[in-house]
Structures are given as C-alpha cells and as structure tokens.
Design a protein around this motif. Structure first.
Motif, mmCIF file in Angstrom:
data_model
loop_
_atom_site.group_PDB
_atom_site.id
_atom_site.type_symbol
_atom_site.label_atom_id
_atom_site.label_comp_id
_atom_site.label_asym_id
_atom_site.label_seq_id
_atom_site.Cartn_x
_atom_site.Cartn_y
_atom_site.Cartn_z
ATOM 1 N N ASP A 115 0.807 -1.218 0.000
ATOM 2 C CA ASP A 115 0.000 0.000 0.000
ATOM 3 C C ASP A 115 0.842 1.272 0.000
ATOM 4 N N GLY A 116 2.159 1.130 -0.164
ATOM 5 C CA GLY A 116 3.024 2.301 -0.191
ATOM 6 C C GLY A 116 3.375 2.859 1.182
ATOM 7 N N SER A 117 2.994 2.158 2.232
ATOM 8 C CA SER A 117 3.261 2.655 3.584
ATOM 9 C C SER A 117 4.744 2.603 3.948
ATOM 10 N N CYS A 118 5.509 1.790 3.212
ATOM 11 C CA CYS A 118 6.952 1.729 3.403
ATOM 12 C C CYS A 118 7.581 1.293 2.086
ATOM 13 N N GLU A 119 8.870 1.499 1.981
ATOM 14 C CA GLU A 119 9.584 1.094 0.779
ATOM 15 C C GLU A 119 9.974 -0.373 0.886
ATOM 16 N N ARG A 120 9.422 -1.198 -0.005
ATOM 17 C CA ARG A 120 9.712 -2.628 0.035
ATOM 18 C C ARG A 120 11.142 -2.909 -0.430
ATOM 19 N N PRO A 121 11.729 -4.027 0.034
ATOM 20 C CA PRO A 121 13.073 -4.395 -0.419
ATOM 21 C C PRO A 121 13.091 -4.665 -1.922
ATOM 22 N N THR A 122 14.215 -4.362 -2.549
ATOM 23 C CA THR A 122 14.396 -4.647 -3.965
ATOM 24 C C THR A 122 15.796 -5.190 -4.194
ATOM 25 N N PHE A 123 15.949 -5.946 -5.283
ATOM 26 C CA PHE A 123 17.288 -6.312 -5.716
ATOM 27 C C PHE A 123 17.367 -6.204 -7.222
ATOM 28 N N GLU A 124 18.568 -5.905 -7.720
ATOM 29 C CA GLU A 124 18.783 -5.824 -9.157
ATOM 30 C C GLU A 124 19.538 -7.057 -9.608
ATOM 31 N N MET A 125 18.920 -7.792 -10.507
ATOM 32 C CA MET A 125 19.492 -9.024 -11.034
ATOM 33 C C MET A 125 20.167 -8.731 -12.364
ATOM 34 N N PRO A 126 21.397 -9.194 -12.567
ATOM 35 C CA PRO A 126 22.072 -8.960 -13.844
ATOM 36 C C PRO A 126 21.511 -9.847 -14.942
ATOM 37 N N GLY A 127 21.770 -9.469 -16.193
ATOM 38 C CA GLY A 127 21.353 -10.307 -17.312
ATOM 39 C C GLY A 127 20.540 -9.546 -18.332
ATOM 40 N N LYS A 128 20.850 -9.715 -19.584
ATOM 41 C CA LYS A 128 20.105 -9.075 -20.657
ATOM 42 C C LYS A 128 18.732 -9.719 -20.785
ATOM 43 N N GLY A 129 17.705 -8.897 -20.832
ATOM 44 C CA GLY A 129 16.341 -9.412 -20.951
ATOM 45 C C GLY A 129 15.766 -9.789 -19.612
ATOM 46 N N ARG A 130 16.432 -10.679 -18.924
ATOM 47 C CA ARG A 130 15.908 -11.147 -17.643
ATOM 48 C C ARG A 130 16.287 -10.220 -16.489
ATOM 49 N N GLY A 131 17.336 -9.455 -16.676
ATOM 50 C CA GLY A 131 17.823 -8.593 -15.611
ATOM 51 C C GLY A 131 16.895 -7.420 -15.340
ATOM 52 N N GLY A 132 17.166 -6.721 -14.252
ATOM 53 C CA GLY A 132 16.366 -5.565 -13.877
ATOM 54 C C GLY A 132 16.103 -5.546 -12.385
ATOM 55 N N ILE A 133 15.269 -4.616 -11.967
ATOM 56 C CA ILE A 133 14.961 -4.444 -10.549
ATOM 57 C C ILE A 133 13.689 -5.213 -10.207
ATOM 58 N N TYR A 134 13.781 -6.035 -9.180
ATOM 59 C CA TYR A 134 12.675 -6.862 -8.718
ATOM 60 C C TYR A 134 12.304 -6.451 -7.291
ATOM 61 N N THR A 135 11.015 -6.368 -7.028
ATOM 62 C CA THR A 135 10.508 -5.921 -5.721
ATOM 63 C C THR A 135 10.048 -7.115 -4.897
ATOM 64 N N ALA A 136 10.463 -7.144 -3.630
ATOM 65 C CA ALA A 136 10.106 -8.259 -2.746
ATOM 66 C C ALA A 136 8.624 -8.214 -2.393
ATOM 67 N N LEU A 137 7.977 -9.361 -2.541
ATOM 68 C CA LEU A 137 6.580 -9.516 -2.142
ATOM 69 C C LEU A 137 6.484 -10.192 -0.781
ATOM 70 N N GLN A 138 7.281 -11.239 -0.583
ATOM 71 C CA GLN A 138 7.252 -12.009 0.656
ATOM 72 C C GLN A 138 8.488 -12.879 0.745
ATOM 73 N N PHE A 139 8.732 -13.425 1.926
ATOM 74 C CA PHE A 139 9.724 -14.493 2.046
ATOM 75 C C PHE A 139 9.181 -15.567 2.973
ATOM 76 N N HIS A 140 9.647 -16.802 2.750
ATOM 77 C CA HIS A 140 9.183 -17.943 3.539
ATOM 78 C C HIS A 140 10.329 -18.924 3.703
ATOM 79 N N ILE A 141 10.143 -19.907 4.579
ATOM 80 C CA ILE A 141 11.211 -20.860 4.881
ATOM 81 C C ILE A 141 10.670 -22.284 4.844
ATOM 82 N N HIS A 142 11.452 -23.170 4.234
ATOM 83 C CA HIS A 142 11.170 -24.603 4.216
ATOM 84 C C HIS A 142 12.146 -25.318 5.158
ATOM 85 N N THR A 143 11.653 -26.280 5.920
ATOM 86 C CA THR A 143 12.565 -27.125 6.686
ATOM 87 C C THR A 143 13.170 -28.152 5.746
ATOM 88 N N GLY A 144 14.482 -28.298 5.837
ATOM 89 C CA GLY A 144 15.202 -29.095 4.867
ATOM 90 C C GLY A 144 15.389 -28.255 3.615
#
Length: 329
Positions: A115-144
């Motif tokens: 909702d824009g209440s804070c600035e979400r984390p982002t990372f820039e991935m290298p690569g032509k076509g596939r590269g660019g800035i991606y915005t974090a939606l969520q993170f989760h953890i699997h055991t194992g």
C-alpha cells in the motif's frame, strides 16, 4: 532425492563445533523426531511420498505445471564462476511492525505491504532481458533445503519472492527468487534471523496459549513487542551481500509449480544457532489449527525433492573482481 531426513551430515563452517554444540544438535534432532511422529493433510498437497497428494503425484492434483520441464528445485553441482556480474540489494524501509507474519501448514512466511506505507526491499538481477529491478513480495522458509549442492542437503532454505513490476506481458518470467540455505552451525544467534524468528514465535505462542496442551517457545520472549524489535528494518538480504549465486530458469516449488521464476540461490550457507533452528522447526512442524496438528511436513521436511534439469543451464554468477570483469548474461 529421497524424502529429506535429518540424518544428513551437515557441512559445518569454521569454527569447529565443540562438544557442547554437538550435544545441542542431538537435542535438535530429538525435537524434530518428536514433532514428526504424526502429521495431517490440509494444504491440498503433502510432502509424504506415499500419499495420493505427495510430491510424485502433484501433477495429478489439477491444472498445474508440476510435471513440466522447467521445475524446481534442482540438484546443483558446484564449479568455477561462469560469469562475473554484480547483484545489488536495497533493504528498503519496512520494519517488523509494517510486515505481516504468518504460519501455515507448510511453513512460515512474511508478507511486505503493497500500500506504499513503506519502501519494500528490492534487488537488481544482472542479465540481458531477464535482468532488472525486482521488488520483494514475501519471504518464507522450508525445513530441509530444497536445492542440494554436490548432493548435500542443508537444514532449511529461505526464499525471497520478487516481482518485476515493469515486466512485459509477453515475458514468461516476471518473478525472481533469492534463495538462502540455512544450517544450525553458529555458536551464537544470528541477529538478522532473530528479527524474523521473533515474529513467528509471537504467533506460535498466541496459538498455543489457547490449547490445554499448549507448548509456548521461550526464545528471547522479552524482546517481543518492544519498540526496539518492532522498529527494526526487516532486511531479507542480510545473508546475501557480496555473494555468489547459482542462477537458472525454474518454477515455484509448491503446486501449481508455475514455471515463471528466475532462481538465484546463494552459494554460501548462512549459519544460525541451534537454538534458533530448534525454535524454527518447532514452529513449522508443530503448526496447529483449533489445537489439532495440521502440518503437511513429512519426516521433518517441508521441501520438495529435486527435479530433473532437462538440459537447463545453471550459471554460477560471481561478483566482479574489477570493473573489467563485469559481464552481462
């Protein structure tokens, strides 16, 4: 890969774990075995290989891509760097109190507000076509860990799910995951992981408080709800700075297994303390609804077995040593 078993030998980083820590790992195993003695279905899928809704049958559970040729996770073999290119990370401004912590029958998750209440984390991935800035939606953890490296399985795996917000509609992959392998190999607590864990401990304890046989977790409980913790910026990339990454085209690791993801698995393994790992396992494997156990984990694992690579390329991308080393995929 056979169903994950905690009899796997961990590759502990230096310093060498002392006898006291070795006995602590024995305690971790005891907790896992106790929590794994019973399980229940309920996610629409399970991790039990003998069940009708187990991983080998996911492609039969409806309209999905679980039988596709670009599924995840993979069994990766380590090697020398294929490319030299820079990943950049921005932790954003979202704090613990801004995020939404949840526990469900197949793991733990944190959602960032949209909702824009804070600035979400982002990372820039290298690569032509596939590269660019991606915005974090969520993170989760699997055991194992879901991915394996040189046939080694790790204690857990954290996935930060991103979306490329300016992605063209005709692109197949507009999502990227940054994955981090976790092992209970540190003699002291990991501060970044503690910030994640306390949010889930609070939810777990609230749920357990309503059960006659409730078992709350006494992990740093005095910090829960304090302004210091609530106002901490929730940085999902704390383990990923200046890292090397395995990069490939893959999919979601739970149904519908959509093949829409650029995977970026950190080569190094992050170390958390045995106490933190024990708490994480208790939260995930001990999940209950209305005081009834509802986890879909199997033998301590909430991870999908590795999938066929089908000729896909897995790049190992390393940080540039000098400016002239920087290359684009």
């Amino acid at each position: 890969l056979a169903p994950f078993s905690f009899q796997v030998s961990y590759s502990f980083p230096e310093p060498t774990v002392n006898l006291a820590t070795m006995f602590y790992h024995a305690g971790v195993l005891a907790v896992i075995l106790a929590l794994s003695t019973s399980r229940a279905y309920g996610a629409g899928f399970s991790y039990d290989p003998s069940a009708p809704d187990g991983p080998g049958n996911w492609e039969k559970l409806g309209d999905n891509d679980c039988g596709g040729s670009e599924n995840s996770p993979l069994a990766i073999e380590d090697r020398d760097c294929d490319e030299y290119a820079a990943y950049t990370f921005n932790a954003g401004t979202c704090t613990v109190k801004d995020a939404t912590f949840t526990i469900n029958n197949h793991g733990v998750k944190v959602d960032y507000p949209d909702d824009g209440s804070c600035e979400r984390p982002t990372f820039e991935m290298p690569g032509k076509g596939r590269g660019g800035i991606y915005t974090a939606l969520q993170f989760h953890i699997h055991t194992g860990s879901e991915h394996t490296i040189d046939r080694v399985t790790f204690g857990a795996e954290m996935h930060i799910v991103h979306q490329k917000l300016d992605c063209d509609e005709d692109q197949q992959r507009c999502y990227a995951v940054v994955g981090t392998k976790l092992n209970p190999a540190s003699l002291s607590d990991s501060k970044p992981f503690q910030d994640f864990l306390l949010g889930w401990v609070e939810i777990h304890n609230d749920q357990e408080a309503g059960c006659d046989d409730g078992t709350p977790i006494d992990y740093r409980a005095s910090r829960i709800g304090t302004s210091e913790h609530e106002n901490t910026v929730l940085n999902p990339y704390a383990f990923n700075e200046k890292s090397q990454f395995f990069h490939y085209a893959g999919g979601l690791t739970t149904p519908p297994c959509s093949e829409i993801v650029w995977w970026n698995l950190d080569v190094k393994t992050a170390a958390i303390s045995p106490e933190q790992y024990t708490a994480l396992v208790r939260i995930i494997l001990g999940y209950r609804e209305n005081c009834e156990k509802k986890t879909v984990a199997y033998n301590g694992s909430s991870s999908r077995p590795t999938q066929p690579q089908f000729g896909r390329t897995v790049w190992k991308i390393c940080p540039p040593l000098t400016e002239t080393d920087a290359t684009k995929l």
